[in-house]
Design a protein around this motif. Structure first.
Motif, PDB file in Angstrom:
ATOM      1  N   ARG A   1      26.733  14.965  13.853  1.00 12.64           N
ATOM      2  CA  ARG A   1      25.741  13.998  13.203  1.00 12.64           C
ATOM      3  C   ARG A   1      25.799  13.475  11.890  1.00 12.64           C
ATOM      4  NH1 ARG A   1      20.465  14.052  17.028  1.00 12.64           N
ATOM      5  NH2 ARG A   1      21.489  14.506  18.862  1.00 12.64           N
ATOM      6  N   VAL A   2      26.884  13.388  11.304  1.00 13.06           N
ATOM      7  CA  VAL A   2      27.291  13.171  10.153  1.00 13.06           C
ATOM      8  C   VAL A   2      26.625  11.612   9.821  1.00 13.06           C
ATOM      9  CG1 VAL A   2      29.145  12.639   8.271  1.00 13.06           C
ATOM     10  CG2 VAL A   2      29.070  14.638   9.538  1.00 13.06           C
ATOM     11  N   ARG A   3      26.004  11.308   8.864  1.00  8.33           N
ATOM     12  CA  ARG A   3      25.444  10.049   8.612  1.00  8.33           C
ATOM     13  C   ARG A   3      26.652   8.845   8.195  1.00  8.33           C
ATOM     14  NH1 ARG A   3      20.607  11.487   5.281  1.00  8.33           N
ATOM     15  NH2 ARG A   3      20.416   9.045   4.893  1.00  8.33           N
ATOM     16  N   GLU A   4      27.549   9.217   7.421  1.00 12.12           N
ATOM     17  CA  GLU A   4      28.356   8.276   6.900  1.00 12.12           C
ATOM     18  C   GLU A   4      29.677   8.891   6.714  1.00 12.12           C
ATOM     19  OE1 GLU A   4      28.488   5.397   2.919  1.00 12.12           O
ATOM     20  OE2 GLU A   4      26.410   6.052   3.813  1.00 12.12           O
ATOM     21  N   TYR A   5      30.863   8.278   6.955  1.00  9.97           N
ATOM     22  CA  TYR A   5      32.153   8.862   6.889  1.00  9.97           C
ATOM     23  C   TYR A   5      33.159   7.837   6.115  1.00  9.97           C
ATOM     24  CZ  TYR A   5      36.737  10.475   8.650  1.00  9.97           C
ATOM     25  OH  TYR A   5      37.956  10.720   8.734  1.00  9.97           O
ATOM     26  N   TRP A   6      33.748   8.261   4.912  1.00  4.91           N
ATOM     27  CA  TRP A   6      34.608   7.554   4.142  1.00  4.91           C
ATOM     28  C   TRP A   6      36.155   8.006   4.466  1.00  4.91           C
ATOM     29  CZ3 TRP A   6      33.025   5.592  -0.990  1.00  4.91           C
ATOM     30  CH2 TRP A   6      31.702   5.080  -0.871  1.00  4.91           C
ATOM     31  N   MET A   7      36.824   7.252   4.822  1.00  2.00           N
ATOM     32  CA  MET A   7      38.331   7.207   4.727  1.00  2.00           C
ATOM     33  C   MET A   7      39.013   6.789   3.675  1.00  2.00           C
ATOM     34  SD  MET A   7      39.622   7.474   8.607  1.00  2.00           S
ATOM     35  CE  MET A   7      39.411   5.868   9.032  1.00  2.00           C
ATOM     36  N   VAL A   8      39.653   7.573   2.777  1.00  2.00           N
ATOM     37  CA  VAL A   8      40.290   6.621   1.509  1.00  2.00           C
ATOM     38  C   VAL A   8      41.736   6.601   1.753  1.00  2.00           C
ATOM     39  CG1 VAL A   8      40.938   6.671  -0.941  1.00  2.00           C
ATOM     40  CG2 VAL A   8      38.456   7.288  -0.013  1.00  2.00           C
ATOM     41  N   ASP A   9      42.619   5.422   2.049  1.00  2.00           N
ATOM     42  CA  ASP A   9      43.895   5.404   2.011  1.00  2.00           C
ATOM     43  C   ASP A   9      44.592   4.852   0.759  1.00  2.00           C
ATOM     44  OD1 ASP A   9      46.294   4.701   2.690  1.00  2.00           O
ATOM     45  OD2 ASP A   9      45.991   3.651   4.712  1.00  2.00           O
ATOM     46  N   PRO A  10      45.179   5.885   0.019  1.00  2.00           N
ATOM     47  CA  PRO A  10      45.778   5.432  -1.463  1.00  2.00           C
ATOM     48  C   PRO A  10      47.052   4.654  -1.205  1.00  2.00           C
ATOM     49  CG  PRO A  10      46.092   7.867  -0.632  1.00  2.00           C
ATOM     50  CD  PRO A  10      45.130   7.383   0.141  1.00  2.00           C
ATOM     51  N   ASP A  11      47.662   4.966  -0.142  1.00  2.00           N
ATOM     52  CA  ASP A  11      48.859   3.852  -0.016  1.00  2.00           C
ATOM     53  C   ASP A  11      48.559   2.485   0.228  1.00  2.00           C
ATOM     54  OD1 ASP A  11      50.465   6.156  -0.220  1.00  2.00           O
ATOM     55  OD2 ASP A  11      50.450   6.493   1.964  1.00  2.00           O
TER      56      ASP A  11
ATOM     57  N   LYS B   1      42.792   1.057   0.250  1.00  2.00           N
ATOM     58  CA  LYS B   1      41.716   0.818   1.164  1.00  2.00           C
ATOM     59  C   LYS B   1      40.744   1.869   1.304  1.00  2.00           C
ATOM     60  CE  LYS B   1      43.332  -3.546   2.173  1.00  2.00           C
ATOM     61  NZ  LYS B   1      42.515  -4.611   1.493  1.00  2.00           N
ATOM     62  N   VAL B   2      39.418   1.539   1.600  1.00  2.00           N
ATOM     63  CA  VAL B   2      38.447   2.526   1.788  1.00  2.00           C
ATOM     64  C   VAL B   2      37.707   1.886   2.855  1.00  2.00           C
ATOM     65  CG1 VAL B   2      36.311   3.819   0.841  1.00  2.00           C
ATOM     66  CG2 VAL B   2      38.069   3.022  -0.661  1.00  2.00           C
ATOM     67  N   VAL B   3      37.852   2.932   4.071  1.00  2.00           N
ATOM     68  CA  VAL B   3      37.124   2.363   5.272  1.00  2.00           C
ATOM     69  C   VAL B   3      35.726   3.246   5.360  1.00  2.00           C
ATOM     70  CG1 VAL B   3      37.326   2.355   7.859  1.00  2.00           C
ATOM     71  CG2 VAL B   3      39.459   2.121   6.352  1.00  2.00           C
ATOM     72  N   VAL B   4      34.793   2.512   5.607  1.00  2.00           N
ATOM     73  CA  VAL B   4      33.480   3.366   5.568  1.00  2.00           C
ATOM     74  C   VAL B   4      32.729   2.999   6.948  1.00  2.00           C
ATOM     75  CG1 VAL B   4      31.028   3.460   4.401  1.00  2.00           C
ATOM     76  CG2 VAL B   4      33.019   2.838   3.255  1.00  2.00           C
ATOM     77  N   TYR B   5      32.669   4.181   7.691  1.00  2.00           N
ATOM     78  CA  TYR B   5      31.739   4.523   8.899  1.00  2.00           C
ATOM     79  C   TYR B   5      30.381   4.509   8.768  1.00  2.00           C
ATOM     80  CZ  TYR B   5      36.324   4.188  11.361  1.00  2.00           C
ATOM     81  OH  TYR B   5      37.681   3.833  11.819  1.00  2.00           O
ATOM     82  N   ASP B   6      29.382   3.871   9.232  1.00  2.00           N
ATOM     83  CA  ASP B   6      27.949   3.858   9.184  1.00  2.00           C
ATOM     84  C   ASP B   6      27.695   4.495  10.502  1.00  2.00           C
ATOM     85  OD1 ASP B   6      25.181   3.916   9.130  1.00  2.00           O
ATOM     86  OD2 ASP B   6      25.007   1.892   8.500  1.00  2.00           O
TER      87      ASP B   6
ATOM     88  N   ASP C   1      33.173  -0.891   7.529  1.00  2.00           N
ATOM     89  CA  ASP C   1      33.427  -1.807   6.653  1.00  2.00           C
ATOM     90  C   ASP C   1      34.551  -1.252   5.735  1.00  2.00           C
ATOM     91  OD1 ASP C   1      31.308  -3.599   6.896  1.00  2.00           O
ATOM     92  OD2 ASP C   1      29.820  -1.902   5.936  1.00  2.00           O
ATOM     93  N   ILE C   2      35.656  -2.438   5.568  1.00  2.87           N
ATOM     94  CA  ILE C   2      36.697  -2.272   4.661  1.00  2.87           C
ATOM     95  C   ILE C   2      36.711  -2.573   3.433  1.00  2.87           C
ATOM     96  CG2 ILE C   2      39.139  -2.365   4.736  1.00  2.87           C
ATOM     97  CD1 ILE C   2      38.980  -2.545   7.839  1.00  2.87           C
ATOM     98  N   TYR C   3      37.003  -1.952   2.308  1.00  2.00           N
ATOM     99  CA  TYR C   3      37.010  -2.262   0.893  1.00  2.00           C
ATOM    100  C   TYR C   3      38.352  -1.902   0.348  1.00  2.00           C
ATOM    101  CZ  TYR C   3      31.931  -1.745   1.798  1.00  2.00           C
ATOM    102  OH  TYR C   3      30.663  -2.070   2.283  1.00  2.00           O
ATOM    103  N   GLY C   4      38.420  -2.637  -0.670  1.00  2.00           N
ATOM    104  CA  GLY C   4      39.875  -2.454  -1.538  1.00  2.00           C
ATOM    105  C   GLY C   4      39.365  -1.545  -2.724  1.00  2.00           C
ATOM    106  N   PHE C   5      40.558  -1.226  -3.526  1.00  2.00           N
ATOM    107  CA  PHE C   5      40.277  -0.093  -4.632  1.00  2.00           C
ATOM    108  C   PHE C   5      39.480  -0.982  -5.819  1.00  2.00           C
ATOM    109  CE2 PHE C   5      43.119   3.603  -4.375  1.00  2.00           C
ATOM    110  CZ  PHE C   5      42.529   4.173  -3.125  1.00  2.00           C
ATOM    111  N   GLU C   6      39.661  -2.423  -5.669  1.00  2.00           N
ATOM    112  CA  GLU C   6      39.116  -3.235  -6.614  1.00  2.00           C
ATOM    113  C   GLU C   6      37.558  -3.535  -6.586  1.00  2.00           C
ATOM    114  OE1 GLU C   6      39.875  -5.782  -3.410  1.00  2.00           O
ATOM    115  OE2 GLU C   6      41.260  -4.333  -4.457  1.00  2.00           O
ATOM    116  N   ASP C   7      36.953  -2.848  -5.419  1.00  2.00           N
ATOM    117  CA  ASP C   7      35.284  -3.210  -5.013  1.00  2.00           C
ATOM    118  C   ASP C   7      34.578  -2.032  -5.495  1.00  2.00           C
ATOM    119  OD1 ASP C   7      36.147  -5.562  -3.552  1.00  2.00           O
ATOM    120  OD2 ASP C   7      36.911  -4.251  -1.751  1.00  2.00           O
TER     121      ASP C   7
END
Length: 73
Positions: A12-22, A25-30, A38-44
């Motif tokens: 029951r983790v509420r939010e999970y972030w995966m950071v892909d340095p290669d 990108k940052v993928v955020v699971y709600d 949601d997928i974000y770039g390192f510029e965001d």
């Protein structure tokens, strides 16, 4: 990553972030609302959803400190 995501859902983790340095990108699971990630770039600036977006992580600032790791020799 899939196994970890399943374990986080079970725990029951509420939010999970995966950071892909290669891919920079940052993928955020709600997980609280079972939405698609949601997928974000390192510029965001990435909003922390469990704080209703009132807190944001500026990945462009973080990247400015570590970009030397990505320079090609």
């Amino acid at each position: 990553m899939g196994l970890k995501l399943k374990k986080y859902i079970t725990a029951r983790v509420r939010e999970y972030w995966m950071v892909d340095p290669d891919k920079k990108k940052v993928v955020v699971y709600d997980l609280e609302h079972n939405e698609l990630p949601d997928i974000y770039g390192f510029e965001d600036q990435v909003p922390v959803k469990i704080f209703a977006g009132k807190c944001q992580i500026d990945f462009s600032e973080i990247y400015s400190y570590i970009e030397f790791l990505f320079e090609k020799e």
